[in-house]
Write an enzyme that holds these catalytic residues in place. Structure first.
Site, short mmCIF file in Angstrom:
data_model
loop_
_atom_site.label_atom_id
_atom_site.label_comp_id
_atom_site.label_asym_id
_atom_site.label_seq_id
_atom_site.Cartn_x
_atom_site.Cartn_y
_atom_site.Cartn_z
N ALA A 68 -18.55 14.55 -62.46
CA ALA A 68 -17.65 13.37 -62.33
C ALA A 68 -17.19 12.86 -61.05
O ALA A 68 -17.58 11.82 -60.49
CB ALA A 68 -16.17 13.80 -62.99
N SER A 75 -29.56 20.50 -64.21
CA SER A 75 -29.35 18.96 -64.17
C SER A 75 -30.66 18.39 -63.05
O SER A 75 -30.66 17.28 -63.29
CB SER A 75 -28.07 18.48 -63.31
OG SER A 75 -27.05 18.97 -64.22
N CYS A 101 -6.57 17.58 -55.60
CA CYS A 101 -6.22 16.19 -55.81
C CYS A 101 -4.66 15.68 -55.83
O CYS A 101 -4.13 14.70 -55.36
CB CYS A 101 -6.84 15.93 -57.14
SG CYS A 101 -6.65 16.91 -58.41
N GLY A 150 -9.10 16.01 -64.77
CA GLY A 150 -9.09 17.09 -63.77
C GLY A 150 -9.94 18.40 -64.01
O GLY A 150 -10.06 19.11 -63.37
N HIS A 173 -3.41 11.28 -62.09
CA HIS A 173 -2.29 11.93 -62.02
C HIS A 173 -1.15 11.35 -61.60
O HIS A 173 -1.18 10.50 -61.06
CB HIS A 173 -2.72 13.18 -60.78
CG HIS A 173 -3.70 14.08 -61.31
ND1 HIS A 173 -4.38 14.16 -62.69
CD2 HIS A 173 -4.16 15.29 -60.59
CE1 HIS A 173 -5.25 15.13 -62.65
NE2 HIS A 173 -5.35 15.83 -61.39
#
Length: 343
Positions: free
Chosen positions: A14, A41, A128, A159, A248
């Site tokens: 993300a 990945s 964050c 998150g 948030h």
């Protein structure tokens, strides 16, 4: 403008995807771009500015000829960040690995850009929820010193990663269809016990540490002290996971060293770069995560006097934790270094 060879570690996650969006949106001056991820990945293709890139497995020698390395986070940072520095890269790291290292600057560019100059190859991105909070604290702190902060967070499931987003969706559908609800991810995928997040709140983010605070709560305490360079501020945090996809929210109560009226606080916040004041109770205007999602700014509202304490102030703060709370903050650090000729 000079261009730089850039590596993005964690490009498929993300925060990594957000790095890519931001360097496109902001016309970041990159020359060569290397997308790195885990072995699982590697081989995936990602298009950036009309060009397709193949994701490579991250290795110690992946950073040859790289000047700027944007790390999305994770335990791999501890291993690969020093290797990238050996090759001459400046690493801007979104993990918690280096945040409290006294040799590593912990930076929010609007708040303490001067710390960037102290780096020795690694610059840490704060947590964050810390970034979102200090954006609102800084203009007030500079005007009237802050004695005490009591913060309660309302943190979106993103998150905790894509698995938590999927779990919220699955659980909402199960409830609406009257099917059994399955919980496998929250409060943490690494724990043996999990709780339903749909139509619920979980007052538990990260592991519990001394005093029955969580690691997430102590991050907000310790990181704020470091960023503001003031360990005298009393800070108490309670972090809560809520059934919101993105952005948030934080309820912040301040005890100040001197008087500051709500109108004065609004004026200070409105002038601060990266902050937007949304505060008109008569028109029901205040920050909400649904409206903050996808935006770069931190939004502040519900600014009002706390009459239970001398020089008290309450406010409600909302920010997109994937953008300003993670990827954007790191990109802004890189941009600051470029504009200041620090790289």
């Amino acid at each position: 403008m000079k261009k730089y060879n850039v590596a993005i570690l964690g490009a498929t996650g993300a925060v990594g995807r957000e790095f890519i969006k931001l360097i496109e949106e902001r016309n970041f001056p990159y020359n060569e771009l290397k997308l790195l991820a885990s072995e699982r990945s590697a081989g995936k293709e990602i298009e950036v500015a009309g060009k397709k890139y193949t994701v490579e497995e991250a290795r110690p020698d992946s950073f040859k000829e790289i000047q700027i390395a944007l790390f999305a986070g994770g335990s791999i940072s501890k291993t690969l960040a020093p290797e990238a520095v050996k090759f001459g890269a400046v690493v801007i790291d979104n993990s918690s690995a280096f945040r409290m290292d006294p040799e590593v600057p912990l930076v929010v560019p609007e708040v303490n850009p001067e710390a960037i100059k102290q780096h020795r190859g690694i610059i840490a991105n704060p947590n964050c929820s810390t970034i979102i909070m200090v954006m609102a604290l800084k203009p007030i702190y500079d005007s009237v010193k802050i004695k005490r902060v009591v913060v309660s967070t309302y943190q979106a499931v993103s998150g905790a990663g894509k698995e938590a987003i999927d779990e919220l969706t699955d659980q909402v559908e199960a409830v609406m269809e009257e099917r059994p609800v399955k919980a496998r991810v929250l409060p943490s995928a690494s724990l043996d016990k999990h709780y339903q997040i749909a139509f619920n709140l979980i007052p538990h983010i990260d592991i519990f540490v001394d005093g029955d605070y969580t690691k997430e709560e102590m991050k907000m305490v310790n990181e704020t002290h470091k960023i503001l360079n003031d360990p005298s501020i009393g800070i108490s945090a309670t972090t809560v996971r809520v059934p919101v996809y993105r952005a948030h929210s934080e309820s912040i109560n301040l005890e100040l060293d001197g008087p500051l009226s709500p109108p004065e606080a609004k004026e200070l916040l409105a002038k601060f770069p990266g902050v937007i004041v949304q505060d008109n109770p008569a028109e029901m205007i205040y920050p909400m995560p649904l409206l903050a999602s996808g935006h770069d700014e931190v939004f502040v509202g519900r600014i009002r006097e706390d009459k239970s304490v001398k020089h008290g102030l309450n406010m409600w703060v909302v920010g997109d934790q994937i953008r300003k709370g993670a990827a954007l903050n790191a990109v802004q650090i890189a941009e600051y270094m470029i504009h200041q000729n620090l790289i």
